[in-house]
Write an enzyme that holds these catalytic residues in place. Structure first.
Site, PDB file in Angstrom:
ATOM      1  N   ASP A 212      -1.614   8.137  -8.102  1.00 40.59           N
ATOM      2  CA  ASP A 212      -1.037   8.532  -7.359  1.00 40.59           C
ATOM      3  C   ASP A 212      -0.577  10.137  -7.489  1.00 40.59           C
ATOM      4  O   ASP A 212      -0.653  10.732  -8.336  1.00 40.59           O
ATOM      5  CB  ASP A 212       0.498   7.974  -7.530  1.00 40.59           C
ATOM      6  CG  ASP A 212       1.326   8.310  -6.274  1.00 40.59           C
ATOM      7  OD1 ASP A 212       1.034   7.848  -5.269  1.00 40.59           O
ATOM      8  OD2 ASP A 212       2.611   8.671  -6.563  1.00 40.59           O
ATOM      9  N   GLU A 266      -5.922   9.817  -5.741  1.00 44.07           N
ATOM     10  CA  GLU A 266      -5.383  10.203  -4.366  1.00 44.07           C
ATOM     11  C   GLU A 266      -5.348  11.656  -4.236  1.00 44.07           C
ATOM     12  O   GLU A 266      -4.122  12.181  -4.892  1.00 44.07           O
ATOM     13  CB  GLU A 266      -4.141   9.345  -4.287  1.00 44.07           C
ATOM     14  CG  GLU A 266      -3.529   9.472  -3.002  1.00 44.07           C
ATOM     15  CD  GLU A 266      -1.926   9.845  -2.608  1.00 44.07           C
ATOM     16  OE1 GLU A 266      -1.514   9.705  -1.774  1.00 44.07           O
ATOM     17  OE2 GLU A 266      -1.103  10.154  -3.849  1.00 44.07           O
TER      18      GLU A 266
HETATM   19  C1  GLC Z   1       1.659   8.845  -2.613  1.00 41.33           C
HETATM   20  C2  GLC Z   1       1.991   7.425  -2.258  1.00 41.33           C
HETATM   21  C3  GLC Z   1       2.969   7.525  -1.503  1.00 41.33           C
HETATM   22  C4  GLC Z   1       4.423   7.901  -2.222  1.00 41.33           C
HETATM   23  C5  GLC Z   1       4.138   9.162  -2.835  1.00 41.33           C
HETATM   24  C6  GLC Z   1       4.992   9.385  -3.745  1.00 41.33           C
HETATM   25  O1  GLC Z   1       1.245   9.737  -1.628  1.00 41.33           O
HETATM   26  O2  GLC Z   1       0.826   6.939  -1.694  1.00 41.33           O
HETATM   27  O3  GLC Z   1       3.249   6.061  -0.968  1.00 41.33           O
HETATM   28  O4  GLC Z   1       5.358   7.977  -1.600  1.00 41.33           O
HETATM   29  O5  GLC Z   1       2.636   9.273  -3.495  1.00 41.33           O
HETATM   30  O6  GLC Z   1       4.722   8.800  -4.954  1.00 41.33           O
END
Ligand code: GLC
Ligand code: CA
Length: 554
Positions: A212, A266
């Site tokens: 994340d 991500e």
């Molecule tokens: C990422 C996740 C999202 C979350 C954010 C904070 O973007 O995919 O759902 O709210 O991180 O952890």
């Protein structure tokens, strides 16, 4: 006899299905998805033909951001089950040849995490506070935030604490909700903790992690004001973060080729060039290619985006990780259904507006286009991530009642950005009233987000075995993908069609993939071969508009 070797780097060409656990299947009838519910659907997933599943965070969490606020990195959220339920899930998945990826949240934790509670109780300058980003405020009495950084969910990225004597104290940094304090990665206790967490789950049999906010973690040491554009250049994508992934890659690789563990970042950075830096040979094996997800339904835009992926990522030898949907964006059907964009309200980031577009929609058109896009993606070399519900062509729920919305984005944006709840509505497994089969028939509670009546039209049970259903298209495409493409063949050749700017076509091995973006039918040249699979029924050898097909030359 040579011993059976495990398929090397399974993840390079895998299809991974994203499970938003809270909304996938409810085993015990409390209206909340759980691990038992997911376990009961493993045969469904195996039959669909996926190679792995990625579970959104299922650690103990107050659910301020539905699990992205972790209170304990080595436990399981009691609403979802316990460690025994998790072990049983992994074992059952493995028995079906399905790999299991978890979601690691290293940028921040929950304000209920014991470390943050200890930090609040401790004095400024203490080792407890050093694990987070605490600073004195600006202004005569420290009444102004330490800098101008903004939360991704709206409002300032700083919240002021209250000292034991009731007086206002220091501020702490949170790039997301105030219940999600950011870690200070310059404190060696933080990286040490995450290395232990990785090993804890790898030792339990997990096949990898989605990471994340992987471009987060480190902040510029001086915390300078940012320029105020789209991307906070001092809060994200700092050079030090790459060392974290070098050490994590070494840990993953230390489990050996039998385990073949992957890490999927991500990574939201301004350019594909910056993204490729995370995919260097000793860093992350994978990172999502979001650039394509941000394109509107236009052949030229899609082609340019795919070219960027090959030029910047494919060229480095890394696999490309394609995706068109996840739990943060509008479902592909509804993005491609927009026929006329609404004006974007002031204060909404342009990238958010592209990933969660609003306006007039034509859902049937969105379904046609999303089905075509699925065939386009699945023909491309690389890894694929599907989001639960994509395989049934489920649209976004755009009109949830305001009082049902739970995403912190809604509140923090002053109710300007409706947020991400619309893609998180519990899945319709059947057309039965109540919960559409999401919960058992004798459930004691309603699904945690309300399902609209039209969910009945998309029920999984009614799509199984129906030759025209989206489920059947996905199921056949996942089988055909394995049969028709050589995973090692990682190049495509564009087939140019000077008269049809609205048609994209490329060859990969013996297969031609053609996508008609426009409404006019298209007759593929005979030398491309026979149609193996199409997202809509061809008419006399012609593909209707908004249709994709795979053709194989004899
Ligand atoms: C990422 C996740 C999202 C979350 C954010 C904070 O973007 O995919 O759902 O709210 O991180 O952890
Ligand atoms: Ca439940």
């Amino acid at each position: 006899m040579t011993p059976q070797q495990p398929a090397a780097q399974w993840w390079r060409s895998a299809v991974v299905y994203q499970v938003y656990v809270r909304s996938f299947a409810d085993g015990n009838g409390d209206g909340i998805g759980d691990l038992a519910g997911l376990r009961s659907k493993l045969d469904y997933l195996a039959d669909l033909g996926v190679d792995g599943i990625w579970l959104n965070p299922c650690y103990p969490s107050p659910q301020a951001d539905h699990g992205y606020d972790v209170a304990d990195y080595t436990g399981i959220e009691p609403d979802y089950g316990d460690l025994a339920a998790f072990d049983a899930l992994v074992a059952d998945a493995r028995a079906r040849g399905i790999k299991v990826l978890m979601d690691l949240v290293p940028n921040h934790c929950s304000d209920q995490h014991p470390w943050f509670q200890a930090a609040l109780a401790a004095a400024p300058g203490s080792p407890e506070r050093s694990r987070f980003v605490f600073r004195d405020g600006r202004g005569a009495d420290g009444e102004l935030p330490p800098n101008n950084w903004q939360s991704m969910f709206g409002g300032p990225a700083w919240t002021r604490t209250t000292d034991a004597d009731g007086r206002p104290g220091q501020w702490y940094l949170h790039f997301f909700d105030a219940a999600q304090p950011d870690f200070n990665w310059r404190d060696p206790e933080v990286p040490a903790m995450f290395e232990k967490v990785l090993r804890f789950w790898f030792d339990r049999g997990v096949d990898g992690f989605r990471i994340d906010v992987a471009h987060g973690l480190y902040k510029h040491p001086e915390l300078p004001d940012w320029s105020g554009g789209h991307f906070n250049e001092h809060g994200f994508d700092q050079p030090e973060v790459h060392d974290v992934y070098r050490s994590w890659r070494a840990i993953a690789d230390s489990y050996g080729p039998e385990r073949d563990i992957t890490l999927v970042g991500e990574v939201w950075v301004p350019t594909v060039t910056a993204l490729a830096a995370y995919l260097r040979a000793d860093e992350l094996p994978q990172a999502f290619f979001f650039d394509l997800l941000l394109q509107n339904w236009d052949a030229g835009n899609f082609r340019a985006s795919i070219d960027r992926a090959f030029a910047e990522i494919g060229a480095t030898g890394a696999t490309i990780t394609w995706t068109l949907s996840n739990h943060d964006v509008h479902r592909a059907v509804s993005r491609y259904a927009v026929t006329r964009l609404a004006e974007v309200p002031e204060g909404i980031d342009p990238q958010v507006a592209r990933s969660r577009p609003r306006g007039e929609t034509d859902v049937a058109r969105g379904v046609r286009r999303a089905r075509a896009a699925a065939l386009l993606l699945l023909a491309l070399p690389g890894a694929q991530f599907l989001y639960q519900g994509e395989e049934i062509g489920l649209p976004e729920v755009l009109d949830l009642p305001d009082d049902a919305r739970q995403d912190p984005t809604w509140r923090r944006s002053g109710r300007v950005d409706p947020g991400r709840d619309g893609c998180r509505v519990p899945l319709p497994w059947t057309s039965e009233p109540g919960s559409f089969g999401f919960s058992p028939a004798d459930a004691t509670a309603k699904p945690w987000l309300p399902q609209p009546d039209w969910f009945a039209d998309y029920a999984v049970a009614d799509q199984l075995g129906d030759p025209s259903s989206t489920h059947t298209l996905y199921r056949e495409a996942l089988r055909a993908r394995k049969a028709l493409f050589d995973p090692g063949d990682d190049a495509i050749v564009w087939l140019d069609l000077p008269d049809r700017a609205d048609v994209l076509a490329f060859r990969r091995g013996d297969v031609a993939c053609v996508v008609v973006f426009g409404a006019e039918p298209f007759a593929p040249p005979a030398e491309w071969g026979a149609i193996e699979l199409a997202s809509r029924e061809p008419e006399a050898g012609r593909l209707p508009g908004e249709t994709a097909a795979w053709l194989r030359r004899p």
